[in-house]
Write a protein that holds these residues in place. Structure first.
Motif, mmCIF file in Angstrom:
data_model
loop_
_atom_site.group_PDB
_atom_site.id
_atom_site.type_symbol
_atom_site.label_atom_id
_atom_site.label_comp_id
_atom_site.label_asym_id
_atom_site.label_seq_id
_atom_site.Cartn_x
_atom_site.Cartn_y
_atom_site.Cartn_z
ATOM 1 N N ALA A 162 0.838 -1.193 0.000
ATOM 2 C CA ALA A 162 0.000 0.000 0.000
ATOM 3 C C ALA A 162 0.874 1.244 0.000
ATOM 4 N N PRO A 163 0.559 2.229 -0.832
ATOM 5 C CA PRO A 163 1.371 3.439 -0.859
ATOM 6 C C PRO A 163 1.323 4.222 0.453
ATOM 7 N N ASP A 164 0.171 4.163 1.150
ATOM 8 C CA ASP A 164 0.049 4.891 2.406
ATOM 9 C C ASP A 164 -0.874 4.095 3.328
ATOM 10 N N HIS A 165 -0.435 3.850 4.538
ATOM 11 C CA HIS A 165 -1.238 3.074 5.474
ATOM 12 C C HIS A 165 -0.769 3.343 6.900
ATOM 13 N N ASP A 166 -1.640 2.979 7.850
ATOM 14 C CA ASP A 166 -1.211 2.977 9.249
ATOM 15 C C ASP A 166 -1.101 1.509 9.665
ATOM 16 N N SER A 168 -3.287 -0.650 10.572
ATOM 17 C CA SER A 168 -4.351 -1.593 10.210
ATOM 18 C C SER A 168 -5.253 -1.137 9.060
ATOM 19 N N HIS A 169 -4.984 0.039 8.468
ATOM 20 C CA HIS A 169 -5.897 0.556 7.441
ATOM 21 C C HIS A 169 -5.117 1.130 6.258
ATOM 22 N N PHE A 170 -5.741 1.039 5.062
ATOM 23 C CA PHE A 170 -5.249 1.748 3.894
ATOM 24 C C PHE A 170 -5.612 3.218 4.071
ATOM 25 N N LEU A 171 -4.724 4.116 3.733
ATOM 26 C CA LEU A 171 -5.016 5.544 3.792
ATOM 27 C C LEU A 171 -5.122 6.060 2.366
ATOM 28 N N VAL A 172 -6.222 6.754 2.087
ATOM 29 C CA VAL A 172 -6.461 7.296 0.756
ATOM 30 C C VAL A 172 -6.753 8.788 0.856
ATOM 31 N N ALA A 173 -6.621 9.477 -0.272
ATOM 32 C CA ALA A 173 -6.887 10.908 -0.302
ATOM 33 C C ALA A 173 -8.373 11.156 -0.070
ATOM 34 N N LYS A 174 -8.686 12.233 0.602
ATOM 35 C CA LYS A 174 -10.055 12.611 0.858
ATOM 36 C C LYS A 174 -10.687 13.074 -0.457
ATOM 37 N N VAL A 175 -11.850 12.525 -0.815
ATOM 38 C CA VAL A 175 -12.496 12.892 -2.072
ATOM 39 C C VAL A 175 -13.819 13.624 -1.860
ATOM 40 N N ILE A 176 -14.288 13.681 -0.643
ATOM 41 C CA ILE A 176 -15.536 14.375 -0.329
ATOM 42 C C ILE A 176 -15.195 15.608 0.500
ATOM 43 N N LYS A 177 -15.764 16.734 0.105
ATOM 44 C CA LYS A 177 -15.484 17.983 0.819
ATOM 45 C C LYS A 177 -16.142 17.986 2.172
#
Length: 95
Positions: free
Chosen positions: A80-84, A86-95
């Motif tokens: 995964a490019p970004d994670h903590d 236990s979770h995948f971290l993704v860019a926020k897409v909802i304002k």
């Protein structure tokens, strides 16, 4: 019902589309053709026709779910490019 320019503008806004004026006119024409076809379908006599739920009269035969391979959380997050922890971290897409 007929489709007018205001209806196309509203649908384009909801679909996040930007239509040129010529595209709007083509869309109005196409949508009115679709509604005309639907009106033709409404003229068909369906008295005594049972509603179709499935295409085939046989029930769907499903296989049992079998776990074939398991991976750990660490293995899943390994590429995964970004994670903590236990979770995948993704860019926020909802304002």
């Amino acid at each position: 019902m007929t489709i007018d320019e205001q209806t196309v503008d509203k649908i384009a806004h909801l679909a996040r589309l930007k239509l040129a004026e010529s595209e709007k006119q083509a869309m109005i024409k196409d949508m009115n053709k679709i509604l005309g076809f639907m009106d033709k379908l409404n003229e068909v006599d369906t008295t005594g026709v049972e509603p179709l739920v499935y295409m085939m009269p046989e029930p769907n035969i499903l296989r049992e779910d079998v776990v074939k391979q398991q991976i750990t959380t660490a293995e899943a997050l390994q590429n995964a490019p970004d994670h903590d922890e236990s979770h995948f971290l993704v860019a926020k897409v909802i304002k």
